[in-house]
Design an enzyme around this catalytic site. Structure first.
Site, mmCIF file in Angstrom:
data_model
loop_
_atom_site.group_PDB
_atom_site.id
_atom_site.type_symbol
_atom_site.label_atom_id
_atom_site.label_comp_id
_atom_site.label_asym_id
_atom_site.label_seq_id
_atom_site.Cartn_x
_atom_site.Cartn_y
_atom_site.Cartn_z
ATOM 1 N N LEU A 1 -5.699 -5.764 7.873
ATOM 2 C CA LEU A 1 -6.003 -6.832 6.916
ATOM 3 C C LEU A 1 -5.200 -8.097 7.213
ATOM 4 C CD1 LEU A 1 -5.953 -4.775 3.583
ATOM 5 C CD2 LEU A 1 -7.942 -5.434 4.949
ATOM 6 N N LYS B 1 5.500 -1.023 17.820
ATOM 7 C CA LYS B 1 6.661 -1.642 17.176
ATOM 8 C C LYS B 1 7.977 -1.352 17.899
ATOM 9 C CE LYS B 1 4.904 -1.864 12.436
ATOM 10 N NZ LYS B 1 5.199 -1.576 11.021
ATOM 11 N N ASP C 1 9.530 -5.571 7.742
ATOM 12 C CA ASP C 1 9.043 -4.436 6.946
ATOM 13 C C ASP C 1 10.050 -4.013 5.877
ATOM 14 O OD1 ASP C 1 6.514 -4.051 8.059
ATOM 15 O OD2 ASP C 1 7.267 -2.739 9.642
ATOM 16 N N GLY D 1 9.949 7.285 12.530
ATOM 17 C CA GLY D 1 9.527 6.250 13.466
ATOM 18 C C GLY D 1 9.971 4.873 13.017
#
Length: 299
Positions: free
Chosen positions: A21, A72, A108, A135
Site C-alpha cells: 500500500l 531489509k 519501523d 527477523g
C-alpha cells in the site's frame, strides 16, 4: 498528481510487492505536501536485482526508497551509511539518496510506538512484552521497546540462535532489561500469557488462509495484541485475541507511521514543521484495501 520533467522518483522495493500500500499512501501525502515526487513499486526478486536497483537509485536522482521483505537485512550491506537504530534492529526499511550516497534508516520501531499509542492506547513503559519472530521486523520491535523503556522482554522464535543473535546486537542498550528467549514450547506459552503486550513480528497472517502464529490458549482477557501484518480482513491472530477478550489490532497504523517518518527524513529540515499527513495516508491506504477486498484481490 503532477508528473513532469522535474518529478523525482521514490519507490518501495520487495518480493512480492503487488500487495504493498506504500505507493498509494505516499503519493497521497506528496500531493498534499506539494512535493513533486512519485512513488512506484519495484519487484526486486533477489540479491542481484537488489544490487542493480540500488545502483540505479544512486544514478537516477531518486529521493529515497522504502524496503520490505525480504530485503531489509541485505540492503544494509549496500548502504554507504546506516543509522544507529537500524544497526540495532539489524534491518533497514528506509533509504535516503543523498548525492549518490545511500543512507539507511529504520523507521519501523518508531512507527510501532506511534501505532501502539494511537491504535491501542498502549505505552510500553514499565510493561512486559512478548515478541514473536527474530527477523528485521522483530529487531525493529525490540529497539522500539528499548526506546519505550519496557520492563521486560520475551523473544519467541523457532530458531533460538537467531533470537539470541538479535539480542547480542542490542546488548548494550538493553541496560539490564530482563530478557528471555523461547522456542515455541510450554515456556513460550507461559511467557506470552503473562505478557502485557504480544507483538507478532512474523509474516504469518499475510496469506488469506494463514493460521495464527500461536494458540489462542496462550492469550488472555485484558491483554494487548499487536499484529504487524495488515489485511482488509482481521488476521487469525487478531480474531482469536479479540475472542479471548484481548485488545487487538493489525499493523496498518504502523505501516502509515513508518511511511510518514520516511517522508519526513527525505523532505529534510526545510519541512521539519510540516510532518507527513498521517490521516491522509491512512485514508488512502484504507480505501485501497477496501477496493482490493471488493474485487477479490489479495489482501
Amino acid at each position: 498528481m503532477r508528473i513532469d520533467g522535474y518529478t523525482r522518483p521514490t519507490a518501495v522495493i520487495g518480493w512480492p510487492i503487488t500487495h504493498s500500500l506504500s505507493p498509494v499512501m505516499h503519493n497521497a501525502a506528496y500531493e498534499v505536501m506539494g512535493l513533486n515526487w512519485a512513488c512506484l513499486p519495484f519487484a526486486v526478486r533477489d540479491q542481484r536485482a537488489l544490487y542493480a536497483f540500488t545502483e540505479a537509485a544512486r544514478q537516477l536522482q531518486f529521493v529515497g526508497f522504502n524496503v520490505t521483505m525480504p530485503h531489509k537485512q541485505a540492503v544494509m550491506e549496500l548502504c554507504d551509511e546506516v543509522a544507529a537504530l537500524a544497526r540495532m534492529a539489524g534491518a533497514v526499511n528506509t533509504v535516503h539518496c543523498e548525492d549518490g550516497r545511500l543512507v539507511g534508516y529504520n523507521t519501523d520501531g518508531r512507527g510501532l510506538l506511534e501505532a501502539l499509542a494511537g491504535d491501542l492506547g498502549f505505552d510500553p513503559l514499565g510493561k512486559s512484552v512478548a515478541v514473536l519472530g527474530s527477523g528485521g521486523a522483530a529487531g525493529a520491535a525490540v529497539t522500539a521497546l528499548i526506546l519505550g523503556r519496557a520492563a521486560s522482554l520475551a523473544l519467541v522464535n523457532r530458531d533460538v540462535d537467531r533470537a539470541e543473535a538479535l539480542l547480542e546486537r542490542v546488548e548494550g542498550p538493553l541496560r539490564g532489561m530482563p530478557v528471555s528467549v523461547h522456542p515455541f514450547d510450554a515456556s513460550a506459552a507461559a511467557a506470552v500469557r503473562e505478557a502485557d503486550l504480544v507483538i507478532n513480528a512474523t509474516p504469518l497472517g499475510m496469506g488469506v488462509a494463514d493460521p495464527s502464529p500461536i494458540s489462542s490458549a496462550w492469550l488472555r482477557n485484558g491483554q494487548f495484541v499487536f499484529d504487524m501484518v495488515y489485511r482488509a480482513e482481521p488476521t487469525a491472530l487478531v480474531r482469536e485475541a479479540t475472542a479471548m477478550g484481548a485488545h487487538a489490532c493489525n499493523g496498518l497504523g504502523m505501516l502509515v507511521a513508518q511511511g510518514a517518518l520516511a517522508i519526513d527524513i527525505w523532505a529534510g529540515e526545510d519541512r521539519a514543521q510540516t510532518s507527513a499527513p498521517r490521516d491522509i495516508m491512512r485514508a488512502a491506504a484504507c480505501a485501497a484495501l477496501e477496493a482490493r477486498n471488493a474485487t477479490g484481490g489479495d489482501d
